[in-house]
Design a protein around this motif. Structure first.
Motif, mmCIF file in Angstrom:
data_model
loop_
_atom_site.group_PDB
_atom_site.id
_atom_site.type_symbol
_atom_site.label_atom_id
_atom_site.label_comp_id
_atom_site.label_asym_id
_atom_site.label_seq_id
_atom_site.Cartn_x
_atom_site.Cartn_y
_atom_site.Cartn_z
ATOM 1 N N ALA A 165 44.218 -12.635 5.827
ATOM 2 C CA ALA A 165 45.365 -12.169 5.043
ATOM 3 C C ALA A 165 45.073 -10.830 4.381
ATOM 4 O O ALA A 165 45.887 -9.896 4.443
ATOM 5 C CB ALA A 165 45.738 -13.214 3.988
ATOM 6 N N LEU A 166 43.896 -10.711 3.770
ATOM 7 C CA LEU A 166 43.554 -9.469 3.078
ATOM 8 C C LEU A 166 43.324 -8.335 4.066
ATOM 9 O O LEU A 166 43.683 -7.181 3.801
ATOM 10 C CB LEU A 166 42.308 -9.688 2.218
ATOM 11 N N GLY A 167 42.739 -8.667 5.228
ATOM 12 C CA GLY A 167 42.546 -7.653 6.261
ATOM 13 C C GLY A 167 43.876 -7.099 6.752
ATOM 14 O O GLY A 167 44.028 -5.886 6.961
ATOM 15 N N LEU A 168 44.869 -7.978 6.934
ATOM 16 C CA LEU A 168 46.199 -7.542 7.357
ATOM 17 C C LEU A 168 46.880 -6.711 6.274
ATOM 18 O O LEU A 168 47.529 -5.699 6.561
ATOM 19 C CB LEU A 168 47.058 -8.751 7.721
ATOM 20 N N PHE A 169 46.728 -7.136 5.026
ATOM 21 C CA PHE A 169 47.311 -6.390 3.910
ATOM 22 C C PHE A 169 46.753 -4.970 3.878
ATOM 23 O O PHE A 169 47.508 -3.991 3.762
ATOM 24 C CB PHE A 169 47.018 -7.105 2.598
ATOM 25 N N ASP A 170 45.443 -4.849 3.989
ATOM 26 C CA ASP A 170 44.798 -3.528 3.942
ATOM 27 C C ASP A 170 45.175 -2.681 5.153
ATOM 28 O O ASP A 170 45.368 -1.461 5.038
ATOM 29 C CB ASP A 170 43.280 -3.684 3.863
ATOM 30 N N ALA A 171 45.270 -3.323 6.324
ATOM 31 C CA ALA A 171 45.608 -2.579 7.545
ATOM 32 C C ALA A 171 47.024 -2.023 7.474
ATOM 33 O O ALA A 171 47.276 -0.867 7.845
ATOM 34 C CB ALA A 171 45.459 -3.484 8.767
ATOM 35 N N ILE A 172 47.962 -2.824 6.974
ATOM 36 C CA ILE A 172 49.348 -2.360 6.875
ATOM 37 C C ILE A 172 49.495 -1.341 5.754
ATOM 38 O O ILE A 172 50.312 -0.419 5.838
ATOM 39 C CB ILE A 172 50.298 -3.557 6.693
ATOM 40 N N ASP A 173 48.683 -1.475 4.718
ATOM 41 C CA ASP A 173 48.686 -0.471 3.660
ATOM 42 C C ASP A 173 48.214 0.877 4.207
ATOM 43 O O ASP A 173 48.763 1.923 3.859
ATOM 44 C CB ASP A 173 47.773 -0.922 2.520
#
Length: 224
Positions: free
Chosen positions: A92-100
């Motif tokens: 979840a955090l990896g996806l959040f950072d990637a989309i950010d």
């Protein structure tokens, strides 16, 4: 006699799909989705349309491939042997950072849900929820709810950040202004919003996102 205009020299090395996707990602990150065209790509790569079309069919194909690459890096970075709860938080955090970092990714994921990027997200989250012993009857809904939360919040956060980047106020000024309005509301009519004004001004988007993931995980624990 008028001098002939100098042409941009064509590249002499072989052009790979990886290099096309790398160049496209640079354009997307810097200038946004509207700036990406095959013409811009040919200029950036010092090549012709034929070399581009040898690897990709059109702009949509480039966008999809670039999105697949970003998401693949997230999934590769997750520790496979971590406990399911920690692995879910990491995904979840990896996806959040990637989309950010790549705001265009969120929009692209929703356009073609049959592409590898979104399939990998669903598969990873579904397997980890299964490892947490979520009942079969609730597994589809649980996976869908978590994927929608992660991609929805990450996409909205990235959109907000980009909007602020093109405006006059930065995030801290924007939140301070919003919090000031909240604090002036009638506490009898808006008791929660009135009390939350300070947290609105001081909150960290990333930490709040992860708190939401933890709330979700606490909820699904009751389904066992």
């Amino acid at each position: 006699m008028a001098a002939k205009a100098q042409r941009t020299p064509r590249r002499t090395d072989a052009l790979s799909k990886e290099r096309i996707i790398e160049a496209a990602t640079e354009i997307l990150d810097t200038d946004g989705e509207n700036a990406l065209t095959l013409r811009v790509l040919t200029t950036r790569l010092n090549t012709g349309y034929g070399a581009i079309y040898h690897h990709v069919a059109n702009k949509s194909d480039v966008l999809a491939a670039a999105t697949d690459e970003v998401i693949a890096r997230v999934m590769t970075g997750v520790v496979i042997d971590a406990p399911p709860r920690e692995a879910l938080r990491a995904v979840a955090l990896g996806l959040f950072d990637a989309i950010d970092a790549h705001p265009w990714v969120g929009a692209q994921l929703s356009r073609e849900p049959w592409r590898p990027a979104l399939l990998e997200i669903y598969e990873s989250i579904g397997r980890l929820l299964d490892a947490l012993h979520v009942p079969e009857r609730a597994l589809f809904d649980a996976a869908g709810a978590l994927v929608n939360y992660v991609l929805g919040v990450a996409g909205q956060n990235a959109a907000n950040a980009r909007a602020l980047a093109h405006g006059e106020a930065d995030r801290s000024v924007f939140l301070a202004t919003a919090a000031a309005h909240w604090s002036q509301l009638d506490p009898d009519k808006y008791p929660f919003v009135h009390k939350a004004a300070t947290q609105l001004r001081e909150h960290d988007d990333r930490e709040q996102f992860l708190a939401g993931v933890d709330i979700f995980l606490a909820g699904i624990a009751t389904l066992r």
